[in-house]
Design an enzyme around this catalytic site. Structure first.
Site, PDB file in Angstrom:
ATOM      1  CB  VAL A 157      45.909  45.013  45.576  1.00  0.00           C
ATOM      2  CG1 VAL A 157      45.031  46.240  45.506  1.00  0.00           C
ATOM      3  CG2 VAL A 157      45.470  43.938  44.592  1.00  0.00           C
ATOM      4  CG  ASN A 161      35.899  45.727  43.830  1.00  0.00           C
ATOM      5  OD1 ASN A 161      35.000  44.915  43.582  1.00  0.00           O
ATOM      6  ND2 ASN A 161      36.520  46.413  42.870  1.00  0.00           N
ATOM      7  CB  SER A 203      33.053  35.187  43.991  1.00  0.00           C
ATOM      8  OG  SER A 203      32.361  34.557  42.926  1.00  0.00           O
ATOM      9  CE1 TYR A 224      37.378  35.709  40.456  1.00  0.00           C
ATOM     10  CE2 TYR A 224      35.557  34.177  40.699  1.00  0.00           C
ATOM     11  CZ  TYR A 224      36.036  35.468  40.715  1.00  0.00           C
ATOM     12  OH  TYR A 224      35.190  36.515  40.985  1.00  0.00           O
ATOM     13  CB  SER A 265      41.705  33.518  44.731  1.00  0.00           C
ATOM     14  OG  SER A 265      40.615  33.877  43.885  1.00  0.00           O
TER      15      SER A 265
HETATM   16  N1  LIG Z   1      31.654  40.457  37.567  1.00  0.00           N
HETATM   17  C1  LIG Z   1      31.230  39.418  38.262  1.00  0.00           C
HETATM   18  O1  LIG Z   1      30.353  38.646  37.807  1.00  0.00           O
HETATM   19  C2  LIG Z   1      31.793  39.131  39.628  1.00  0.00           C
HETATM   20  C3  LIG Z   1      31.170  38.132  40.397  1.00  0.00           C
HETATM   21  C4  LIG Z   1      31.681  37.857  41.678  1.00  0.00           C
HETATM   22  C5  LIG Z   1      32.773  38.550  42.156  1.00  0.00           C
HETATM   23  N2  LIG Z   1      33.360  39.515  41.375  1.00  0.00           N
HETATM   24  C6  LIG Z   1      34.522  40.206  41.937  1.00  0.00           C
HETATM   25  O2  LIG Z   1      34.283  41.595  41.939  1.00  0.00           O
HETATM   26  C7  LIG Z   1      35.537  42.298  41.842  1.00  0.00           C
HETATM   27  C8  LIG Z   1      35.446  43.316  40.716  1.00  0.00           C
HETATM   28  O3  LIG Z   1      35.142  42.608  39.529  1.00  0.00           O
HETATM   29  P1  LIG Z   1      34.629  43.333  38.208  1.00  0.00           P
HETATM   30  O4  LIG Z   1      33.741  42.371  37.533  1.00  0.00           O
HETATM   31  O5  LIG Z   1      34.164  44.716  38.515  1.00  0.00           O
HETATM   32  O6  LIG Z   1      36.025  43.371  37.403  1.00  0.00           O
HETATM   33  P2  LIG Z   1      36.662  44.470  36.421  1.00  0.00           P
HETATM   34  O7  LIG Z   1      37.773  43.776  35.692  1.00  0.00           O
HETATM   35  O8  LIG Z   1      35.596  45.118  35.628  1.00  0.00           O
HETATM   36  O9  LIG Z   1      37.284  45.495  37.463  1.00  0.00           O
HETATM   37  C9  LIG Z   1      38.342  45.112  38.300  1.00  0.00           C
HETATM   38  C10 LIG Z   1      39.215  46.305  38.571  1.00  0.00           C
HETATM   39  O10 LIG Z   1      40.292  45.857  39.413  1.00  0.00           O
HETATM   40  C11 LIG Z   1      41.515  46.399  38.911  1.00  0.00           C
HETATM   41  N3  LIG Z   1      42.627  45.519  39.263  1.00  0.00           N
HETATM   42  C12 LIG Z   1      42.929  44.315  38.725  1.00  0.00           C
HETATM   43  N4  LIG Z   1      44.074  43.851  39.237  1.00  0.00           N
HETATM   44  C13 LIG Z   1      44.506  44.778  40.126  1.00  0.00           C
HETATM   45  C14 LIG Z   1      45.647  44.877  40.965  1.00  0.00           C
HETATM   46  N5  LIG Z   1      46.587  43.912  40.971  1.00  0.00           N
HETATM   47  N6  LIG Z   1      45.784  45.968  41.757  1.00  0.00           N
HETATM   48  C15 LIG Z   1      44.843  46.956  41.740  1.00  0.00           C
HETATM   49  N7  LIG Z   1      43.756  46.934  40.946  1.00  0.00           N
HETATM   50  C16 LIG Z   1      43.588  45.851  40.147  1.00  0.00           C
HETATM   51  C17 LIG Z   1      41.304  46.454  37.398  1.00  0.00           C
HETATM   52  O11 LIG Z   1      42.213  47.354  36.776  1.00  0.00           O
HETATM   53  C18 LIG Z   1      39.849  46.873  37.308  1.00  0.00           C
HETATM   54  O12 LIG Z   1      39.701  48.274  37.267  1.00  0.00           O
HETATM   55  C19 LIG Z   1      36.602  41.219  41.634  1.00  0.00           C
HETATM   56  O13 LIG Z   1      37.210  40.927  42.879  1.00  0.00           O
HETATM   57  C20 LIG Z   1      35.799  40.034  41.141  1.00  0.00           C
HETATM   58  O14 LIG Z   1      36.423  38.806  41.429  1.00  0.00           O
HETATM   59  C21 LIG Z   1      32.899  39.809  40.128  1.00  0.00           C
END
Ligand SMILES: NC(=O)c1ccc[n+]([C@@H]2O[C@H](COP(=O)([O-])OP(=O)(O)OC[C@H]3O[C@@H](n4cnc5c(N)ncnc54)[C@H](O)[C@@H]3O)[C@@H](O)[C@H]2O)c1
Length: 250
Positions: free
Chosen positions: A64, A90, A142, A155, A158
């Site tokens: 992305v 996402n 987030s 983070y 962003s």
């Molecule tokens: N897990 C949490 O506690 C939490 C809390 C708040 C927000 N978030 C946000 O939720 C989203 C998903 O997080 P998650 O915990 O499921 O993470 P995760 O690492 O389990 O999944 C993220 C996915 O995004 C893909 N990804 C990473 N960089 C990429 C890129 N440059 N292009 C395309 N795909 C890419 C990864 O390969 C992975 O499959 C993120 O934006 C994260 O910041 C997560």
């Protein structure tokens, strides 16, 4: 519920974690899901799981943070599907380090993926939605986009950017029939959160900070993406919904 029958939903970061749960939820409610991720192996697995459940999905591997790859992938999706009705924007990364130690390279990568990447995908999909005269977009922010937390300056910056990107998109795109909202999850257990946890920290965190007494599940977030993208939220735009078990109530 089949709120998304005959609709196409693009989910970025769909290979695992919250993105996969979002893809599964939209597919279960009747959408054809365009699975996007940088990691081809997780994408293949995700597509197989959804198809095995009888759902409709196809996959697109791209980064992305690369505008060229985003352009190519979105054109291919539109060529193959005609329209993208819903975007679940996402994909994201996270890491923890003290502000004074963040290397420039890591700062740039965080902003590139979490903020620039969100912009590239949202802008390209919005252009198509403007032509269609309708669409809904849900951006992943987030709780860290609303309040600060030590160790996450890059983070947090962003995700704070995503919150205001969302509000501005909502203002500019409303007259084109496009709603834009964000979801602000707190602590959700996924491979990403597991990668930055250390022993015993989660239990202490839950005890001290989360009124509902548990960490979140990817499905807790996926259901809110589905709500915001559906007609149930027809008069909601420019909003950020916090999904954190009450953590920000303090
Ligand atoms: N897990 C949490 O506690 C939490 C809390 C708040 C927000 N978030 C946000 O939720 C989203 C998903 O997080 P998650 O915990 O499921 O993470 P995760 O690492 O389990 O999944 C993220 C996915 O995004 C893909 N990804 C990473 N960089 C990429 C890129 N440059 N292009 C395309 N795909 C890419 C990864 O390969 C992975 O499959 C993120 O934006 C994260 O910041 C997560």
């Amino acid at each position: 519920m089949q709120r998304f029958a005959n609709l196409t939903t693009l989910v970025t970061g769909a290979g695992q974690g919250i993105g996969f749960a979002i893809a599964e939820r939209f597919a279960a409610e009747g959408a054809h899901v365009l699975l996007a991720d940088i990691k081809e192996s997780t994408l293949i697995e995700a597509e197989e799981k959804l198809r095995a459940a009888g759902y409709s999905a196809s996959r697109y591997a791209f980064d992305v943070s690369s505008p060229d790859q985003v352009d190519e992938a979105i054109s291919r999706m539109i060529g193959e599907r005609g329209e993208i009705h819903i975007l679940a924007n996402n994909a994201g990364i996270a890491s923890e380090e003290p502000f004074v130690d963040i290397p420039d390279e890591r700062w740039r990568r965080m902003i590139d993926v979490n903020l620039n990447g969100m912009f590239y995908v949202a802008q390209r999909v919005s252009r198509a939605m403007v032509r269609q005269g309708k669409g809904t977009i849900v951006n992943m922010a987030s709780t860290n986009g609303l309040v600060g937390e030590a160790g996450y300056a890059h983070y947090n910056a962003s995700k704070g950017g995503v919150v205001l990107l969302t509000k501005t998109m909502a203002i500019e795109l409303g007259r084109s029939g496009i709603r834009v909202n964000a979801v602000c999850p707190g602590y959700i257990v996924t491979p990403l959160s597991a990668s930055i946890d250390s022993e015993g920290v989660v239990e202490r965190y839950v005890e001290r900070y989360i009124p509902l007494g548990r960490t979140g599940k990817p499905e807790d977030v996926a259901s809110v993406f589905a709500f915001l993208a559906s007609d149930d939220a027809a008069f909601i735009t420019g909003e950020c919904i916090v999904v954190d078990g009450g953590q920000l109530a303090f």
